[in-house]
Motif scaffolding. Structure first.
Motif, PDB file in Angstrom:
ATOM      1  N   MET A  15     -14.523  -6.199   1.297  1.00 17.51           N
ATOM      2  CA  MET A  15     -13.333  -6.074   0.685  1.00 17.51           C
ATOM      3  C   MET A  15     -12.271  -5.732   1.787  1.00 17.51           C
ATOM      4  O   MET A  15     -11.193  -6.433   1.509  1.00 17.51           O
ATOM      5  CB  MET A  15     -13.385  -4.898  -0.324  1.00 17.51           C
ATOM      6  N   LEU A  16     -12.465  -4.574   2.684  1.00 19.83           N
ATOM      7  CA  LEU A  16     -11.271  -4.660   3.604  1.00 19.83           C
ATOM      8  C   LEU A  16     -10.861  -5.587   4.378  1.00 19.83           C
ATOM      9  O   LEU A  16      -9.841  -6.097   4.545  1.00 19.83           O
ATOM     10  CB  LEU A  16     -11.533  -3.279   4.185  1.00 19.83           C
ATOM     11  N   VAL A  17     -11.895  -6.477   4.942  1.00 18.44           N
ATOM     12  CA  VAL A  17     -11.429  -7.647   5.557  1.00 18.44           C
ATOM     13  C   VAL A  17     -10.934  -8.852   4.795  1.00 18.44           C
ATOM     14  O   VAL A  17      -9.989  -9.516   5.216  1.00 18.44           O
ATOM     15  CB  VAL A  17     -12.801  -8.333   6.145  1.00 18.44           C
ATOM     16  N   GLY A  69      -1.661  -7.378  -0.109  1.00 15.76           N
ATOM     17  CA  GLY A  69      -0.417  -7.438   0.318  1.00 15.76           C
ATOM     18  C   GLY A  69      -0.010  -5.938   0.648  1.00 15.76           C
ATOM     19  O   GLY A  69      -0.905  -5.132   1.292  1.00 15.76           O
ATOM     20  N   ASP A  70       1.102  -5.582   0.170  1.00 15.10           N
ATOM     21  CA  ASP A  70       1.673  -4.436   0.735  1.00 15.10           C
ATOM     22  C   ASP A  70       0.853  -3.010  -0.309  1.00 15.10           C
ATOM     23  O   ASP A  70       1.236  -2.056   0.087  1.00 15.10           O
ATOM     24  CB  ASP A  70       3.305  -4.022   0.331  1.00 15.10           C
ATOM     25  N   GLY A  71       0.100  -3.216  -1.125  1.00 18.03           N
ATOM     26  CA  GLY A  71      -0.850  -2.343  -1.932  1.00 18.03           C
ATOM     27  C   GLY A  71       0.296  -1.300  -2.385  1.00 18.03           C
ATOM     28  O   GLY A  71      -0.320  -0.088  -2.322  1.00 18.03           O
ATOM     29  N   PHE A  77       1.000   5.468   2.453  1.00 16.88           N
ATOM     30  CA  PHE A  77       0.013   5.441   1.077  1.00 16.88           C
ATOM     31  C   PHE A  77      -0.367   4.251   0.586  1.00 16.88           C
ATOM     32  O   PHE A  77      -0.895   3.875  -0.495  1.00 16.88           O
ATOM     33  CB  PHE A  77       0.504   6.227   0.294  1.00 16.88           C
ATOM     34  N   SER A  78       0.169   3.078   1.289  1.00 17.32           N
ATOM     35  CA  SER A  78       0.209   1.674   0.769  1.00 17.32           C
ATOM     36  C   SER A  78      -1.151   1.170   0.909  1.00 17.32           C
ATOM     37  O   SER A  78      -1.950   1.675   2.097  1.00 17.32           O
ATOM     38  CB  SER A  78       1.083   1.021   1.660  1.00 17.32           C
ATOM     39  N   GLY A  79      -1.646   0.581  -0.299  1.00 17.26           N
ATOM     40  CA  GLY A  79      -3.089   0.092  -0.184  1.00 17.26           C
ATOM     41  C   GLY A  79      -4.065   0.924  -0.577  1.00 17.26           C
ATOM     42  O   GLY A  79      -4.066   2.331  -0.223  1.00 17.26           O
ATOM     43  N   SER A  80      -5.158   0.482  -1.087  1.00 17.79           N
ATOM     44  CA  SER A  80      -6.214   1.448  -1.716  1.00 17.79           C
ATOM     45  C   SER A  80      -7.231   0.698  -1.957  1.00 17.79           C
ATOM     46  O   SER A  80      -7.257  -0.576  -2.471  1.00 17.79           O
ATOM     47  CB  SER A  80      -5.454   2.097  -2.856  1.00 17.79           C
ATOM     48  N   CYS A 116     -12.142   6.880  -3.415  1.00 19.58           N
ATOM     49  CA  CYS A 116     -11.112   6.100  -3.225  1.00 19.58           C
ATOM     50  C   CYS A 116     -10.353   6.413  -2.085  1.00 19.58           C
ATOM     51  O   CYS A 116     -10.226   7.465  -1.422  1.00 19.58           O
ATOM     52  CB  CYS A 116      -9.995   6.703  -4.430  1.00 19.58           C
ATOM     53  N   THR A 117     -10.040   5.311  -1.398  1.00 15.84           N
ATOM     54  CA  THR A 117      -9.361   5.347  -0.049  1.00 15.84           C
ATOM     55  C   THR A 117      -8.028   4.741  -0.140  1.00 15.84           C
ATOM     56  O   THR A 117      -7.625   4.033  -0.734  1.00 15.84           O
ATOM     57  CB  THR A 117     -10.037   4.174   1.009  1.00 15.84           C
ATOM     58  N   ILE A 118      -7.073   5.531   0.534  1.00 13.41           N
ATOM     59  CA  ILE A 118      -5.746   5.204   0.422  1.00 13.41           C
ATOM     60  C   ILE A 118      -5.152   5.006   1.927  1.00 13.41           C
ATOM     61  O   ILE A 118      -5.653   5.373   2.910  1.00 13.41           O
ATOM     62  CB  ILE A 118      -4.672   6.268   0.037  1.00 13.41           C
ATOM     63  N   GLY A 119      -4.037   4.015   2.023  1.00 14.24           N
ATOM     64  CA  GLY A 119      -3.702   3.718   3.445  1.00 14.24           C
ATOM     65  C   GLY A 119      -4.583   2.649   4.057  1.00 14.24           C
ATOM     66  O   GLY A 119      -4.332   2.331   5.121  1.00 14.24           O
ATOM     67  N   THR A 120      -4.820   1.421   3.045  1.00 14.54           N
ATOM     68  CA  THR A 120      -5.599   0.455   3.766  1.00 14.54           C
ATOM     69  C   THR A 120      -4.886  -0.724   3.952  1.00 14.54           C
ATOM     70  O   THR A 120      -5.222  -1.650   4.349  1.00 14.54           O
ATOM     71  CB  THR A 120      -6.605   0.014   2.578  1.00 14.54           C
ATOM     72  N   ALA A 121      -3.566  -0.833   3.746  1.00 11.09           N
ATOM     73  CA  ALA A 121      -2.659  -1.927   3.828  1.00 11.09           C
ATOM     74  C   ALA A 121      -1.851  -1.529   5.014  1.00 11.09           C
ATOM     75  O   ALA A 121      -0.980  -2.299   5.363  1.00 11.09           O
ATOM     76  CB  ALA A 121      -1.813  -2.104   2.719  1.00 11.09           C
ATOM     77  N   VAL A 122      -1.970  -0.349   5.564  1.00  7.71           N
ATOM     78  CA  VAL A 122      -1.162  -0.012   6.868  1.00  7.71           C
ATOM     79  C   VAL A 122      -2.200   0.267   8.245  1.00  7.71           C
ATOM     80  O   VAL A 122      -3.401   0.468   7.693  1.00  7.71           O
ATOM     81  CB  VAL A 122      -0.199   1.083   6.745  1.00  7.71           C
ATOM     82  N   ASN A 123      -1.346   0.319   9.344  1.00  9.44           N
ATOM     83  CA  ASN A 123      -2.570   0.557  10.488  1.00  9.44           C
ATOM     84  C   ASN A 123      -2.297   1.799  11.051  1.00  9.44           C
ATOM     85  O   ASN A 123      -2.729   2.268  12.089  1.00  9.44           O
ATOM     86  CB  ASN A 123      -2.411  -0.531  11.367  1.00  9.44           C
ATOM     87  N   THR A 124      -1.592   2.841  10.216  1.00  5.39           N
ATOM     88  CA  THR A 124      -1.140   4.084  10.581  1.00  5.39           C
ATOM     89  C   THR A 124      -2.373   5.177  10.425  1.00  5.39           C
ATOM     90  O   THR A 124      -2.193   6.376  10.887  1.00  5.39           O
ATOM     91  CB  THR A 124       0.056   4.682  10.122  1.00  5.39           C
ATOM     92  N   GLY A 125      -3.468   4.960   9.640  1.00  7.42           N
ATOM     93  CA  GLY A 125      -4.522   5.873   9.257  1.00  7.42           C
ATOM     94  C   GLY A 125      -4.696   5.699   7.715  1.00  7.42           C
ATOM     95  O   GLY A 125      -3.939   5.185   6.953  1.00  7.42           O
ATOM     96  N   ALA A 126      -5.954   6.264   7.338  1.00  7.72           N
ATOM     97  CA  ALA A 126      -6.425   6.073   5.911  1.00  7.72           C
ATOM     98  C   ALA A 126      -7.234   7.585   5.675  1.00  7.72           C
ATOM     99  O   ALA A 126      -7.593   8.228   6.388  1.00  7.72           O
ATOM    100  CB  ALA A 126      -7.324   4.684   5.711  1.00  7.72           C
ATOM    101  N   VAL A 127      -7.315   7.726   4.274  1.00 10.03           N
ATOM    102  CA  VAL A 127      -7.861   8.764   3.998  1.00 10.03           C
ATOM    103  C   VAL A 127      -8.975   8.610   2.621  1.00 10.03           C
ATOM    104  O   VAL A 127      -8.492   7.770   1.866  1.00 10.03           O
ATOM    105  CB  VAL A 127      -7.159  10.010   3.273  1.00 10.03           C
TER     106      VAL A 127
END
Length: 182
Positions: A15-17, A69-71, A77-80, A116-127
């Motif tokens: 899914m992430l790819v 997209g931009d999530g 917090f963009s992308g989940s 639930c993961t957040i931050g999947t649309a950016v490359n600065t980190g995720a939680v």
């Protein structure tokens, strides 16, 4: 447990790819589209995957739903992505939310794990946030045999893992609801 972990990992990676590029166009929201809310952030399904594996008469199903997209365009917090696992051989109905370990230890009980993961649309980190012990989810099955999951009464998800530096402003827990994940 190893087979469950491998199934979840494979679905999450796929899914992430497949759904994480900034050039993707998000699916427009409609009444049937899956959506979820984590704290003040609302997300709409851009893509999903559903897979089941049967061993010893027990069928575990994993559903992964993610934004594209931009999530949501929420900065860090963009992308989940939401990952749901449960023993679907137990059928439709109300499932109690719990940890993966609790679910695997009790295969005859309607226990479901939601991450639930957040931050999947950016490359600065995720939680990654994990479901609690308690709260409920409703499971239905459509005429095509596809499962649908909703959490209408808010539950508290707690921070489990931060990657790539995480999101510094992310709280330790958030209220979470889910509509029609499929």
């Amino acid at each position: 447990m190893k087979k469950l972990s491998a199934l979840i990992l494979a679905l999450s990676a796929a899914m992430l790819v497949s759904c994480g590029g900034k050039g993707d166009n998000p699916t427009p929201a409609n009444d049937d589209a899956a959506s979820w809310k984590l704290g003040d952030y609302s997300y709409v399904k851009g893509g999903s995957s559903q897979s089941s594996q049967t061993n010893d008469g027990k069928t575990i199903t994993a559903i992964v739903v993610s934004t594209t997209g931009d999530g949501g365009n929420y900065g860090a917090f963009s992308g989940s992505a939401v990952t749901i696992t449960f023993y679907s051989n137990l059928g439709e109905g109300t499932y109690t939310l719990g940890t993966t370990e609790t679910m695997v230890s009790n295969p005859a009980s309607k226990i479901m794990n939601i991450d639930c993961t957040i931050g999947t649309a950016v490359n600065t980190g995720a939680v990654l946030y994990d479901s609690p012990s308690g709260g409920t989810a409703e499971v239905t099955k459509d005429s095509n045999g596809k499962f649908h999951v909703s959490v209408t009464t808010p539950v508290t998800l707690t921070k489990k893992i931060s990657t790539g530096g995480g999101i510094p402003a992310a709280k330790d827990s958030y209220q979470f609801t889910l509509k029609n994940a499929n």
